[in-house]
Design a protein around this motif. Structure first.
Motif, PDB file in Angstrom:
ATOM      1  N   MET A  57       0.587  -0.902   0.005  1.00 46.12           N
ATOM      2  CA  MET A  57      -0.053   0.075   0.052  1.00 46.12           C
ATOM      3  C   MET A  57       1.207   1.471   0.163  1.00 46.12           C
ATOM      4  O   MET A  57       0.480   1.994  -0.884  1.00 46.12           O
ATOM      5  N   ARG A  58       2.039   1.254   0.276  1.00 48.71           N
ATOM      6  CA  ARG A  58       2.900   2.312   0.270  1.00 48.71           C
ATOM      7  C   ARG A  58       3.215   2.489  -0.747  1.00 48.71           C
ATOM      8  O   ARG A  58       3.055   3.977  -1.237  1.00 48.71           O
ATOM      9  N   TRP A  59       3.595   1.899  -1.306  1.00 50.26           N
ATOM     10  CA  TRP A  59       4.669   1.940  -2.102  1.00 50.26           C
ATOM     11  C   TRP A  59       3.847   1.566  -3.811  1.00 50.26           C
ATOM     12  O   TRP A  59       3.750   2.131  -4.649  1.00 50.26           O
ATOM     13  N   GLN A  60       2.451   1.160  -3.820  1.00 50.30           N
ATOM     14  CA  GLN A  60       1.525   1.115  -4.506  1.00 50.30           C
ATOM     15  C   GLN A  60       1.736   2.450  -5.838  1.00 50.30           C
ATOM     16  O   GLN A  60       2.130   2.570  -6.953  1.00 50.30           O
ATOM     17  N   PRO A  61       1.502   3.815  -5.057  1.00 52.70           N
ATOM     18  CA  PRO A  61       1.137   4.552  -5.463  1.00 52.70           C
ATOM     19  C   PRO A  61       2.370   5.481  -6.488  1.00 52.70           C
ATOM     20  O   PRO A  61       2.075   5.518  -7.693  1.00 52.70           O
ATOM     21  N   ILE A  62       4.075   5.016  -5.764  1.00 52.02           N
ATOM     22  CA  ILE A  62       4.961   5.128  -7.097  1.00 52.02           C
ATOM     23  C   ILE A  62       4.856   4.665  -7.645  1.00 52.02           C
ATOM     24  O   ILE A  62       4.554   5.387  -8.310  1.00 52.02           O
ATOM     25  N   LEU A  63       4.674   3.225  -7.216  1.00 58.25           N
ATOM     26  CA  LEU A  63       4.638   2.067  -8.806  1.00 58.25           C
ATOM     27  C   LEU A  63       3.597   2.569  -9.807  1.00 58.25           C
ATOM     28  O   LEU A  63       4.252   2.561 -10.878  1.00 58.25           O
ATOM     29  N   SER A  64       2.277   2.613  -9.775  1.00 60.11           N
ATOM     30  CA  SER A  64       1.170   3.563 -10.390  1.00 60.11           C
ATOM     31  C   SER A  64       1.895   4.168 -11.143  1.00 60.11           C
ATOM     32  O   SER A  64       1.434   4.211 -12.793  1.00 60.11           O
ATOM     33  N   ARG A  65       1.824   5.446 -11.012  1.00 60.26           N
ATOM     34  CA  ARG A  65       2.822   6.828 -11.646  1.00 60.26           C
ATOM     35  C   ARG A  65       3.623   6.100 -12.452  1.00 60.26           C
ATOM     36  O   ARG A  65       3.339   6.900 -13.806  1.00 60.26           O
ATOM     37  N   TRP A  66       4.682   5.457 -11.976  1.00 64.14           N
ATOM     38  CA  TRP A  66       5.716   5.448 -13.030  1.00 64.14           C
ATOM     39  C   TRP A  66       4.985   3.879 -13.980  1.00 64.14           C
ATOM     40  O   TRP A  66       5.599   4.814 -15.115  1.00 64.14           O
ATOM     41  N   ASP A  67       4.389   3.097 -13.730  1.00 62.22           N
ATOM     42  CA  ASP A  67       3.769   2.714 -14.449  1.00 62.22           C
ATOM     43  C   ASP A  67       2.933   3.558 -15.563  1.00 62.22           C
ATOM     44  O   ASP A  67       2.497   2.972 -17.006  1.00 62.22           O
TER      45      ASP A  67
END
Length: 120
Positions: A57-67
């Motif tokens: 949950m912590r890292w998903q927003p960052i990963l989603s942005r770069w994806d």
């Protein structure tokens, strides 16, 4: 340190740099190494199930942005003969929209137009 031992922050940072490079223009000199360029996204895919729910949950927003930025800088490979990827690695079935290099350089057969060749 092996890739499997890298912290999420380091692998995400590498993925971010990869995406920024693709957005700027992928050098056709390395076209046949394209899947290697996506190595860090593959690593994130492997390590994600090993993370706690809280870490995901912590890292998903960052990963989603770069994806999302990767999706915007690439297009899906159009090949009716290719098998549909069932391992969830959708990024391996895309090619860069913006490339740099010499006019007339050969593109991999599965890269479909349109691409934008930036002259250096």
């Amino acid at each position: 340190m092996e890739d499997n031992d890298m912290p999420v922050t380091a692998v995400l940072s590498h993925w971010r740099l990869t995406v920024k490079g693709i957005e700027a223009g992928f050098d056709l000199q390395w076209a046949f190494e394209w899947s290697s360029e996506l190595h860090h996204r593959d690593q994130l895919h492997k390590m994600w199930p090993l993370l706690s729910e809280q870490e995901q949950m912590r890292w998903q927003p960052i990963l989603s942005r770069w994806d999302e930025r990767f999706r915007a800088a690439t297009a899906p490979i159009r090949n009716p003969d290719a098998a549909v990827r069932k391992d969830g690695r959708w990024w391996q079935d895309r090619y860069p929209l913006r490339v740099t290099g010499e006019p007339g350089q050969e593109l991999p057969p599965l890269w479909s137009p349109p691409i934008y060749l930036d002259k250096e």
